[in-house]
Design an enzyme around this catalytic site. Sequence first.
Site, PDB file in Angstrom:
ATOM      1  N   PHE A   1      39.030  58.813  26.280  1.00  0.00           N
ATOM      2  CA  PHE A   1      39.933  59.007  27.423  1.00  0.00           C
ATOM      3  C   PHE A   1      40.078  57.780  28.314  1.00  0.00           C
ATOM      4  O   PHE A   1      40.540  57.871  29.436  1.00  0.00           O
ATOM      5  CB  PHE A   1      39.499  60.216  28.266  1.00  0.00           C
ATOM      6  CG  PHE A   1      39.177  61.436  27.450  1.00  0.00           C
ATOM      7  CD1 PHE A   1      40.187  62.143  26.828  1.00  0.00           C
ATOM      8  CD2 PHE A   1      37.872  61.850  27.283  1.00  0.00           C
ATOM      9  CE1 PHE A   1      39.892  63.258  26.039  1.00  0.00           C
ATOM     10  CE2 PHE A   1      37.575  62.956  26.489  1.00  0.00           C
ATOM     11  CZ  PHE A   1      38.586  63.666  25.871  1.00  0.00           C
TER      12      PHE A   1
ATOM     13  N   GLY B   1      48.498  60.978  22.675  1.00  0.00           N
ATOM     14  CA  GLY B   1      47.223  61.243  23.346  1.00  0.00           C
ATOM     15  C   GLY B   1      47.326  61.422  24.842  1.00  0.00           C
ATOM     16  O   GLY B   1      46.507  62.111  25.445  1.00  0.00           O
ATOM     17  N   GLU B   2      48.343  60.797  25.479  1.00  0.00           N
ATOM     18  CA  GLU B   2      48.388  60.801  26.937  1.00  0.00           C
ATOM     19  C   GLU B   2      49.575  61.544  27.529  1.00  0.00           C
ATOM     20  O   GLU B   2      49.515  62.019  28.662  1.00  0.00           O
ATOM     21  CB  GLU B   2      48.374  59.352  27.443  1.00  0.00           C
ATOM     22  CG  GLU B   2      47.053  58.663  27.156  1.00  0.00           C
ATOM     23  CD  GLU B   2      47.084  57.177  27.412  1.00  0.00           C
ATOM     24  OE1 GLU B   2      46.611  56.740  28.480  1.00  0.00           O
ATOM     25  OE2 GLU B   2      47.584  56.449  26.539  1.00  0.00           O
TER      26      GLU B   2
END
Length: 744
Positions: free
Chosen positions: A243, A708-709
């Site tokens: 992350f 992913g974001e």
Amino acid sequence: MSEKYVGRPVDRLDGLAKTTGQARFAAEHPYPDLAHAALVHATVPRGRITAIDTEAARAVKGVIDVLTHENAPAMKPPPSQSLLNPSTLVIGTSVNYLATDEVHWNGQPVAVVVAESPEAARHAAGLVRPTYEELPAVVDFAAEEPNATPQKGSAIMPAATNKGNAEAALDAAAVSVDLRFTTPPHSHNAIEPHATTAVWDGDRLTVHESTQSIAWLRSHLAQRFGVPQRNIRVLSPYVGGGFGGKGSVWAGTLLAVLAARATKRPVRLALTRAAVHHTVGGRTPTTQRVALGAESDGRLLALIHTSVARTGRVGGMPEQVTSASRHLYDSPNIRLRQSLVRLDLLPNTSMRAPGESIGTFALESAVDELACELGMDPIELRMRNEPARNPVDGKRFANRMLREAYELGAERFGWRERDPRPGSMTDGRWLVGMGVASAYHPSFQLPANVTVRLGADGGVVVRCALQEIGVGAATAQAQIAADELGVPLESVRVEVGDSELPEGPMAGGSGQTASAAAGVVEACRKLRRSALGLALKSPDSPLRGVTSPEARDGGLYQGSRGETYAAILTRAGRDHLEAAAGMGMLRFLAKTVRDQRRWVKAACGAQFCEVRVDRDTGEVRVSRWVGVFDVGRVINAKTVASQLRGGIVMGIGMALSEETLIDQRTGRVVNASLAEYHVPVHADIPRIDVHCLDEPDPTMPLGLRGVGEVGITGVGAAVANAVRHATGKRVRDLPITLDKLLPL
């Protein structure tokens, strides 16, 4: 490319190893004579160490050594950051640990205890007694906000934009909102805390590390410890979540390597949860102003978005808080500004969608409030201001299907059933609210190198030192290679997580999959050409005269003519073919600048949220969620959906519970544990319906964008907008806790 595997919901290739415990993470590799280390943390925000008493710690049974600034071997100081030197981009702080008596934040490591067991190391660390000369420190973000200075921008990350005269247009607008928002600091809490196992053999170093950047970590360690890069091997085949927090090099890694060198023993340093909070950067707090002016029909005349964030006095990454405001809405007048304050706190770092996740909370909340002022449906207002080209500079969008995302999302969510009146929808004691928000995150490619080996036995090996941080990265590359070469998926093996492999991309910016995919595709196509070339040299080959065969059924075919790779290689007396492909840093920088001049590339989407608010207690529960995303081509339907859901879950935590609390007197993080830093659990999360439009982006490898974001962006606003609809209260300060809603 015939698509047999790309797009399918393929199970992750590492799933069995992880679920059966065969996968070994950084703190699980055994070594003979392994020692364990623990950190001693400073208890003042700024000062100098005048004395450090280690006698009691050294007396603990099993203690091997206590390293302080008085006796530790010297590391080289970190270099200045430069795009031309990637290892400098992963510097967590500019502090040269244990080479100085200076303290720069409360929690900075000031000593390392090395012992025969982790229990002895932790016990002895608690007995080390530093004495400090305290110096004046600035740790109160809110108090320092008036002293903020403009953030320096770059070609890749602009910090300011002016188009027209936004303040004048705001004053002249028929309808306007002018709102202030705040977001708190957030801390990283990956399922696997940061850990390092370091082993020196002379001047050769092996590091088992929980990292998002194998190549840049290796280069950084070579510089800091004064050994050739070829002498360092970084192993990171499995990472238990990243992350952004594992993208930089933090104290635990450096001090584990230092302790191993000093004691001449293999050393493991596994951070406790508290140590992660004290030594690993997290998300910056912000204050933000969003002002919108519109005509009475909802067409925007002015968009103003300004922010104040913080960095540490010894490092920190500025966030692109106003990034989405550059792209989401058409307006003739736009003013964007980002400013910073520097505090005596642990430097902040990337945290899932840095800038966009918190910036979209403010922007999309303000758009919703403008819709309320206009008496207009919030989706209609967004679509009325959907730009045909990038609003600030007129560049083309590489591909953008936000309209389609809202249309499908509204249908799947049942948006038509929404009564627009605040507080009008109820279910017993629950006030029911529905909210929407736009998701947005730019698409990137990073430097990456790949080799692909095609064996005479029909097996394929893809090699790339990328990081598997839990996203199914290796599985996606296997699917791509299988389709490119026309071989069964089970015949493809992907080797990752080792610095001795070709240099892979950092797992950051949602760019790892696309970056590696570009190399895999290029290498596979080279192999197909090489295999065809071998076949054409043989007079017995059925491919004689064929110019453009298709890769399928384990070989090359055109119609009924063709043969397997195994037959081609066997006839040629070869046991394998191998091809390499990739992109270095200079080519990457040139491509990035060239692409940014031509178009805007980004993933986007529509977030739909339903909440229920207890009319007596103010408790907020998210009861339904629908997310529809334009993320380009989907490589693996299962892992893409998992990534998007994970982002939404993290966004719900940001909206309702997550907050790093800092004592404004001492600069100490006071909730440095999962008992007090509240992340979502199963009971907090409803079923999340995720759908992807699956339309390829013609400017990206295989048409894919990062996922992913983008899933976390817009989430905070969707929750806040649903709460506004349920209660009539606009909460502008995250997290949305009971005290900000009561009395209802």
